[in-house]
Design a protein around this motif. Structure first.
Motif, PDB file in Angstrom:
ATOM      1  N   ARG A 294      -5.875 -15.708  34.778  1.00  0.00           N
ATOM      2  CA  ARG A 294      -6.673 -14.491  34.602  1.00  0.00           C
ATOM      3  C   ARG A 294      -5.829 -13.222  34.668  1.00  0.00           C
ATOM      4  O   ARG A 294      -6.366 -12.135  34.809  1.00  0.00           O
ATOM      5  CB  ARG A 294      -7.752 -14.446  35.680  1.00  0.00           C
ATOM      6  N   HIS A 295      -4.511 -13.337  34.528  1.00  0.00           N
ATOM      7  CA  HIS A 295      -3.640 -12.189  34.747  1.00  0.00           C
ATOM      8  C   HIS A 295      -2.554 -12.074  33.681  1.00  0.00           C
ATOM      9  O   HIS A 295      -2.176 -13.055  33.053  1.00  0.00           O
ATOM     10  CB  HIS A 295      -2.975 -12.284  36.120  1.00  0.00           C
ATOM     11  N   LEU A 296      -2.053 -10.842  33.534  1.00  0.00           N
ATOM     12  CA  LEU A 296      -0.856 -10.554  32.764  1.00  0.00           C
ATOM     13  C   LEU A 296       0.174  -9.954  33.705  1.00  0.00           C
ATOM     14  O   LEU A 296      -0.173  -9.124  34.559  1.00  0.00           O
ATOM     15  CB  LEU A 296      -1.136  -9.554  31.640  1.00  0.00           C
ATOM     16  N   VAL A 297       1.421 -10.374  33.558  1.00  0.00           N
ATOM     17  CA  VAL A 297       2.521  -9.815  34.349  1.00  0.00           C
ATOM     18  C   VAL A 297       3.524  -9.217  33.371  1.00  0.00           C
ATOM     19  O   VAL A 297       3.975  -9.890  32.440  1.00  0.00           O
ATOM     20  CB  VAL A 297       3.192 -10.879  35.227  1.00  0.00           C
ATOM     21  N   VAL A 298       3.871  -7.939  33.590  1.00  0.00           N
ATOM     22  CA  VAL A 298       4.763  -7.234  32.669  1.00  0.00           C
ATOM     23  C   VAL A 298       5.884  -6.573  33.462  1.00  0.00           C
ATOM     24  O   VAL A 298       5.616  -5.747  34.340  1.00  0.00           O
ATOM     25  CB  VAL A 298       4.015  -6.159  31.857  1.00  0.00           C
ATOM     26  N   PRO A 299       7.150  -6.907  33.183  1.00  0.00           N
ATOM     27  CA  PRO A 299       8.272  -6.209  33.820  1.00  0.00           C
ATOM     28  C   PRO A 299       8.642  -4.955  33.040  1.00  0.00           C
ATOM     29  O   PRO A 299       8.454  -4.888  31.824  1.00  0.00           O
ATOM     30  CB  PRO A 299       9.399  -7.242  33.770  1.00  0.00           C
ATOM     31  N   THR A 300       9.187  -3.950  33.733  1.00  0.00           N
ATOM     32  CA  THR A 300       9.593  -2.715  33.058  1.00  0.00           C
ATOM     33  C   THR A 300      10.961  -2.838  32.411  1.00  0.00           C
ATOM     34  O   THR A 300      11.408  -1.919  31.720  1.00  0.00           O
ATOM     35  CB  THR A 300       9.619  -1.538  34.047  1.00  0.00           C
ATOM     36  N   ALA A 301      11.654  -3.943  32.629  1.00  0.00           N
ATOM     37  CA  ALA A 301      12.935  -4.204  31.987  1.00  0.00           C
ATOM     38  C   ALA A 301      13.097  -5.708  31.857  1.00  0.00           C
ATOM     39  O   ALA A 301      12.412  -6.480  32.535  1.00  0.00           O
ATOM     40  CB  ALA A 301      14.091  -3.595  32.776  1.00  0.00           C
ATOM     41  N   ARG A 302      13.988  -6.127  30.994  1.00  0.00           N
ATOM     42  CA  ARG A 302      14.190  -7.552  30.785  1.00  0.00           C
ATOM     43  C   ARG A 302      14.793  -8.178  32.033  1.00  0.00           C
ATOM     44  O   ARG A 302      15.733  -7.635  32.622  1.00  0.00           O
ATOM     45  CB  ARG A 302      15.124  -7.772  29.593  1.00  0.00           C
TER      46      ARG A 302
END
Length: 436
Positions: free
Chosen positions: A78-86
């Protein structure tokens, strides 16, 4: 950061669709169930997998200042995880993580760990491998994926690789005593088992329903030995040694762990296939490249629909049928005469990408060779290829560095012409698309 919605349009032709966005804004998409998630200018949007309808656009800018083509997101439950850099365990850098609700795009929480190496997530837990800024990341921290509550934290002398499978965090770590593979409960951080190991790369099956009880594979590339362990108790289920082959690739584990491919990085490059669910301790198939070692691409081989494809160190595309057990030679693909020789060199950075029944490869243009031959080369001359049954089905110009994303017998492509970006759902067999 809150921003205005980005103008996007969707065109449909039968079961195919194309989403159009402003230029230089689209990331690589991710498919989860009946949703396609993609970042548009650093903000997540969700599309219906069937017809491309935009279900929601998040106003939250979550990718920091990284280039659109380098941005990544993970969809889990139920979630999305997004990093601000690779993230990169070999050269970790500063990056923060944003967690969003997959159903609505609402921002749930954010975490700035300093130096971020990797992260893993399941339906309930986010595990972050991080450390202090300027120091080697050596901390593992577990968070509740919905609330962001910190559940536990462990510090080691060093961390090699981590996996999150069946409610266990399994890590290759070093402490004051030795190197070990250690399993922790993902929710409490309590140690479940540990095995003294000299080191290794941890892998889990990357697709398909599990063949049986969950396994973790430990690849010791120094000894060219693969051992598979029970996730429940760490017991040895089986192992396999590849003779006279120092290998620097992670194993390719498919079919829920029923089939494992190992690539030998030696002068006589070879791909070895075996089945962990059998009692044998030998490979069932060995494929050798005819002229060269196999490429150092990220994924130099790809099996699909009874065929094995590979890229060798000469950037040639090879194809062989996966038939009876034994030793086989991989032969060059038979190209149609319509494809000129200078368009047959493979991209060596990303390698091959396997779908359910198709394999996708990307060619590259040798600009210097083009110029020496009196031709004016361009990066726009590079192509994406679709392969099946050892033959080329179709090819199309690939004006984007973003790799294709197979989904069933179709494939998602990101293309850009400088005036707009397009996310296309393309038929894997024919190459048809909602072009407009």
């Amino acid at each position: 950061m809150i921003a205005d919605a980005i103008p996007v349009r969707v065109r449909r032709e039968g079961s195919l669709w194309t989403l159009t966005a402003p230029p230089d804004t689209l990331s690589r998409p991710v498919v989860r169930g009946n949703r396609v998630f993609v970042l548009v200018d650093g903000r997540p949007i969700a599309c219906d997998r069937a017809d491309g309808t935009v279900v929601w656009q998040s106003p939250h800018l979550v990718t920091g200042g990284q280039e659109h083509w380098a941005a990544r997101l993970t969809a889990t439950g139920r979630h999305l995880v997004v990093p601000t850099a690779r993230t990169d365990r070999f050269s970790p850098g500063r990056a923060a993580l944003s967690v969003l609700e997959a159903e609505s795009g609402s921002l749930l929480w954010e975490f700035d760990p300093g130096e971020l190496a990797e992260y893993r997530a399941d339906r309930e837990t986010l595990v972050v491998w991080h450390g202090r800024e300027g120091g080697r990341p050596r901390q593992l921290t577990g968070f509740d994926l919905t609330t962001g509550d910190r559940l536990w934290e462990h510090t080691f002398g060093s961390v090699g690789t981590i996996q999150l499978v069946a409610g266990r965090v399994i890590a290759s770590v070093q402490n004051d005593r030795d190197h070990s593979v250690t399993a922790f409960d993902a929710r409490t951080g309590t140690e479940q088992w540990r095995r003294a190991e000299p080191g290794g790369i941890l892998c889990v099956p990357n697709n398909g329903a599990p063949a049986g009880p969950p396994l973790v594979f430990v690849w010791n590339w120094l000894d060219a030995r693969l051992t598979w362990l029970s996730v429940a108790d760490g017991g040895t289920v089986g192992d396999l040694a590849i003779q006279c082959a120092k290998q620097q690739y992670s194993p390719l584990i498919i079919d829920g762990g029923r089939t494992v491919w190992l690539v030998a990085a030696s002068r006589a490059g070879a791909a070895h296939r075996f089945r962990p669910d059998t009692s044998t301790e030998t490979t069932s198939h060995t494929f050798h490249a005819v002229r060269h070692a196999l490429s150092f691409a990220a994924v130099p081989i790809a099996p699909a629909d009874g065929w094995l494809y590979a890229v060798d160190a000469g950037d040639r595309l090879l194809a062989s049928r996966i038939g009876a057990d034994g030793r086989h030679l991989m032969t060059p693909l038979r190209w149609p005469r319509s494809v000129p020789g200078h368009d047959r060199r493979m991209e060596y950075f990303d390698g091959l990408i396997a779908g359910r029944n198709h394999v996708y490869a990307r060619t590259r243009v040798d600009l210097k060779a083009q110029e020496s031959a009196g031709r004016r080369g361009s990066l726009l001359d590079e192509h994406l290829l679709a392969l099946r049954h050892g033959t080329l089905l179709w090819r199309r110009p690939r004006p984007s560095v973003i790799p294709p994303v197979p989904t069933g017998d179709q494939v998602l492509l990101v293309e850009s012409d400088g005036e707009q970006d397009r996310l296309l759902l393309v038929d894997g067999e024919t190459g048809a698309a909602a072009e407009g």
